[in-house]
Design a protein around this motif. Structure first.
Motif, PDB file in Angstrom:
ATOM      1  N   ALA A   4       4.368   1.463   2.077  1.00  0.00           N
ATOM      2  CA  ALA A   4       3.340   0.436   1.901  1.00  0.00           C
ATOM      3  C   ALA A   4       3.780  -0.862   2.564  1.00  0.00           C
ATOM      4  CB  ALA A   4       3.081   0.206   0.411  1.00  0.00           C
ATOM      5  N   GLY A   5       2.888  -1.449   3.357  1.00  0.00           N
ATOM      6  CA  GLY A   5       3.181  -2.702   4.027  1.00  0.00           C
ATOM      7  C   GLY A   5       3.898  -2.557   5.344  1.00  0.00           C
ATOM      8  N   ASP A   6       4.310  -1.348   5.703  1.00  0.00           N
ATOM      9  CA  ASP A   6       5.008  -1.107   6.971  1.00  0.00           C
ATOM     10  C   ASP A   6       4.059  -0.347   7.899  1.00  0.00           C
ATOM     11  OD1 ASP A   6       6.650  -0.495   9.060  1.00  0.00           O
ATOM     12  OD2 ASP A   6       8.187   0.526   7.878  1.00  0.00           O
ATOM     13  N   PRO A   7       3.557  -0.994   8.977  1.00  0.00           N
ATOM     14  CA  PRO A   7       2.578  -0.337   9.863  1.00  0.00           C
ATOM     15  C   PRO A   7       3.232   0.653  10.821  1.00  0.00           C
ATOM     16  CG  PRO A   7       3.072  -2.511  10.691  1.00  0.00           C
ATOM     17  CD  PRO A   7       3.844  -2.376   9.397  1.00  0.00           C
ATOM     18  N   THR A   8       3.929   1.604  10.265  1.00  0.00           N
ATOM     19  CA  THR A   8       4.663   2.597  11.058  1.00  0.00           C
ATOM     20  C   THR A   8       4.603   3.933  10.349  1.00  0.00           C
ATOM     21  OG1 THR A   8       6.220   0.834  11.687  1.00  0.00           O
ATOM     22  CG2 THR A   8       6.860   3.098  12.195  1.00  0.00           C
ATOM     23  N   ILE A   9       4.432   4.983  11.136  1.00  0.00           N
ATOM     24  CA  ILE A   9       4.579   6.322  10.571  1.00  0.00           C
ATOM     25  C   ILE A   9       5.900   6.884  11.085  1.00  0.00           C
ATOM     26  CG2 ILE A   9       3.233   7.403  12.446  1.00  0.00           C
ATOM     27  CD1 ILE A   9       2.329   9.467  10.293  1.00  0.00           C
ATOM     28  N   TYR A  10       6.677   7.433  10.173  1.00  0.00           N
ATOM     29  CA  TYR A  10       8.006   7.956  10.503  1.00  0.00           C
ATOM     30  C   TYR A  10       7.980   9.481  10.464  1.00  0.00           C
ATOM     31  CZ  TYR A  10       9.382   3.128   9.556  1.00  0.00           C
ATOM     32  OH  TYR A  10       9.482   1.761   9.579  1.00  0.00           O
ATOM     33  N   ILE A  68       6.407   5.692  15.030  1.00  0.00           N
ATOM     34  CA  ILE A  68       5.275   5.319  15.877  1.00  0.00           C
ATOM     35  C   ILE A  68       4.508   4.190  15.190  1.00  0.00           C
ATOM     36  CG2 ILE A  68       3.186   6.127  17.036  1.00  0.00           C
ATOM     37  CD1 ILE A  68       4.257   8.998  16.700  1.00  0.00           C
ATOM     38  N   PRO A  69       4.242   3.065  15.881  1.00  0.00           N
ATOM     39  CA  PRO A  69       3.349   2.046  15.305  1.00  0.00           C
ATOM     40  C   PRO A  69       2.005   2.691  14.963  1.00  0.00           C
ATOM     41  CG  PRO A  69       4.476   1.186  17.233  1.00  0.00           C
ATOM     42  CD  PRO A  69       4.765   2.661  17.198  1.00  0.00           C
ATOM     43  N   TRP A  70       1.539   2.469  13.735  1.00  0.00           N
ATOM     44  CA  TRP A  70       0.440   3.284  13.229  1.00  0.00           C
ATOM     45  C   TRP A  70      -0.264   2.576  12.091  1.00  0.00           C
ATOM     46  CZ3 TRP A  70       0.274   5.800   8.275  1.00  0.00           C
ATOM     47  CH2 TRP A  70      -0.646   6.850   8.143  1.00  0.00           C
ATOM     48  N   THR A  71      -1.579   2.638  12.098  1.00  0.00           N
ATOM     49  CA  THR A  71      -2.352   2.191  10.950  1.00  0.00           C
ATOM     50  C   THR A  71      -3.388   3.265  10.634  1.00  0.00           C
ATOM     51  OG1 THR A  71      -3.938   0.996  12.358  1.00  0.00           O
ATOM     52  CG2 THR A  71      -2.089  -0.262  11.454  1.00  0.00           C
ATOM     53  N   PHE A  72      -3.692   3.396   9.360  1.00  0.00           N
ATOM     54  CA  PHE A  72      -4.677   4.380   8.933  1.00  0.00           C
ATOM     55  C   PHE A  72      -5.456   3.809   7.775  1.00  0.00           C
ATOM     56  CE2 PHE A  72      -5.590   8.389   6.392  1.00  0.00           C
ATOM     57  CZ  PHE A  72      -6.714   8.708   7.154  1.00  0.00           C
ATOM     58  N   ASP A  81       4.525   1.753  -7.873  1.00  0.00           N
ATOM     59  CA  ASP A  81       3.354   2.552  -8.224  1.00  0.00           C
ATOM     60  C   ASP A  81       2.288   2.462  -7.139  1.00  0.00           C
ATOM     61  OD1 ASP A  81       4.547   3.273 -10.579  1.00  0.00           O
ATOM     62  OD2 ASP A  81       3.500   1.790 -11.810  1.00  0.00           O
ATOM     63  N   ALA A  82       2.086   1.239  -6.586  1.00  0.00           N
ATOM     64  CA  ALA A  82       1.098   1.058  -5.524  1.00  0.00           C
ATOM     65  C   ALA A  82       1.492   1.847  -4.288  1.00  0.00           C
ATOM     66  CB  ALA A  82       0.950  -0.426  -5.187  1.00  0.00           C
ATOM     67  N   ALA A  83       2.796   1.813  -3.945  1.00  0.00           N
ATOM     68  CA  ALA A  83       3.273   2.565  -2.782  1.00  0.00           C
ATOM     69  C   ALA A  83       3.067   4.063  -2.992  1.00  0.00           C
ATOM     70  CB  ALA A  83       4.746   2.260  -2.536  1.00  0.00           C
ATOM     71  N   ASP A  84       3.370   4.534  -4.220  1.00  0.00           N
ATOM     72  CA  ASP A  84       3.174   5.956  -4.525  1.00  0.00           C
ATOM     73  C   ASP A  84       1.694   6.330  -4.424  1.00  0.00           C
ATOM     74  OD1 ASP A  84       5.867   6.214  -4.929  1.00  0.00           O
ATOM     75  OD2 ASP A  84       5.753   6.038  -7.117  1.00  0.00           O
ATOM     76  N   GLU A  85       0.819   5.445  -4.926  1.00  0.00           N
ATOM     77  CA  GLU A  85      -0.616   5.722  -4.853  1.00  0.00           C
ATOM     78  C   GLU A  85      -1.097   5.743  -3.414  1.00  0.00           C
ATOM     79  OE1 GLU A  85      -2.601   2.867  -7.235  1.00  0.00           O
ATOM     80  OE2 GLU A  85      -1.805   3.610  -9.140  1.00  0.00           O
ATOM     81  N   GLU A  86      -0.576   4.816  -2.577  1.00  0.00           N
ATOM     82  CA  GLU A  86      -0.989   4.779  -1.179  1.00  0.00           C
ATOM     83  C   GLU A  86      -0.528   6.038  -0.455  1.00  0.00           C
ATOM     84  OE1 GLU A  86      -0.685   1.888   2.771  1.00  0.00           O
ATOM     85  OE2 GLU A  86       0.171   1.261   0.854  1.00  0.00           O
ATOM     86  N   THR A  87       0.711   6.449  -0.704  1.00  0.00           N
ATOM     87  CA  THR A  87       1.224   7.660  -0.083  1.00  0.00           C
ATOM     88  C   THR A  87       0.405   8.875  -0.514  1.00  0.00           C
ATOM     89  OG1 THR A  87       3.460   6.743  -0.016  1.00  0.00           O
ATOM     90  CG2 THR A  87       3.256   9.129   0.201  1.00  0.00           C
ATOM     91  N   ALA A  88       0.062   8.927  -1.805  1.00  0.00           N
ATOM     92  CA  ALA A  88      -0.759  10.036  -2.310  1.00  0.00           C
ATOM     93  C   ALA A  88      -2.128  10.036  -1.644  1.00  0.00           C
ATOM     94  CB  ALA A  88      -0.898   9.933  -3.825  1.00  0.00           C
TER      95      ALA A  88
END
Length: 297
Positions: free
Chosen positions: A121-127, A141-145, A66-73
């Motif tokens: 969530a928890g993976d500092p990468t954008i795919y 790409i290594p990525w944080t937002f 649920d947390a991962a879904d909320e973060e993605t949203a």
């Protein structure tokens, strides 16, 4: 007669022994039965504990999902329709645009990637994926937002600033203008600038990705900011050590590079002239002298 009594006594004793033996067997059977019940209870207790542990693990996984879904949203909501521009220390420029599900990534070396984006969530990468189902990965790409502070960083060092002037569809055009900003940023490396008005004096020193910004008011109060900086075609941005945006200036530079105009968020403009490193050795004393104020170390 005596013989009969003896035989009767023996028979009685035998019956008592048989009864005693029977009672002992019942007690043993009872103990065995109690032991079996106890073992069965322990087995049931162990099974219940395992089931409860499995239920707890499943509940934790559901919470994490649920947390991962909320973060993605939250990412989707914050990024949809935006364009981000950045430049590294070697003046390579990058543009990254987002739609609801799609992404486009442009670099001034001519490389370009478009597809669908995904984060975990928890993976500092954008795919970046070829398909909307996010099954065929084509780049990462290594990525944080930071959605709260609206801060994006690529490759752990490139600060990406959101552009208000461009959208997802304008990534290629924005990158062309970033090339102009890259030339200005390269020119500014290792330079010192001083601007003076009736109300204030300002000094800027730029080196690498760090900037020192000094502002002296006519009443003698001095503000010092040491920060990270980046530029796009419109803005000079200052960030703190956590890459949170401190302030932004609209900028313009004279064609011969002799003057740098900065306009703050209140619309106030100040033009700075380039000074030599020798003049800037003690830039604070220099500012006080420019404002005809006494300087005490």
């Amino acid at each position: 007669m005596k013989m009969k009594k003896i035989l009767a006594l023996i028979a009685a004793l035998s019956m008592m022994a048989a009864v005693a033996t029977g009672c002992g067997s019942e007690k043993e059977d009872s103990k065995a039965s109690e032991s079996s019940v106890s073992s069965a209870a322990e087995e049931v207790s162990d099974e219940e504990s395992e089931e409860l542990a499995e239920e707890d693990d499943a509940a934790e996984e559901d919470v994490e999902d649920d947390a991962a879904d909320e973060e993605t949203a939250a990412y989707a909501e914050a990024l949809a329709g935006t364009l981000w521009l950045g430049m590294d220390e070697e003046y390579n420029c990058y543009a990254m645009g987002f739609n609801d599900e799609e992404i486009v990534f442009e670099a001034n070396d001519g490389s370009s990637i478009s597809g669908y984006w995904g984060v975990t969530a928890g993976d500092p990468t954008i795919y970046i994926f070829e398909d909307a189902e996010l099954t065929s990965e084509i780049a990462s790409i290594p990525w944080t937002f930071d959605t709260e502070n609206n801060v994006m960083i690529l490759n752990e060092k490139v600060i990406m600033a959101e552009s208000d002037a461009y959208s997802f569809e304008d990534a290629a055009a924005a990158l062309e203008q970033m090339a102009t900003a890259a030339q200005v940023q390269e020119y500014l490396q290792g330079t010192y600038w001083v601007g003076i008005s009736d109300e204030e004096a300002m000094a800027i020193a730029l080196n690498g990705n760090e900037i020192s910004f000094l502002n002296l008011s006519a009443d003698g109060s001095l503000q010092e900011i040491d920060a990270y900086w980046s530029m796009d075609y419109d803005l000079l941005n200052l960030y703190d050590e956590s890459y949170n945006l401190l302030t932004s200036f609209q900028w313009n530079m004279a064609s011969d590079g002799s003057a740098l105009e900065l306009v703050n968020e209140n619309g106030e403009s100040l033009t700075a002239s380039q000074v030599s490193e020798e003049d800037a050795v003690d830039i604070i004393a220099y500012l006080y002298a420019c404002m005809n104020l006494d300087y005490e170390e």
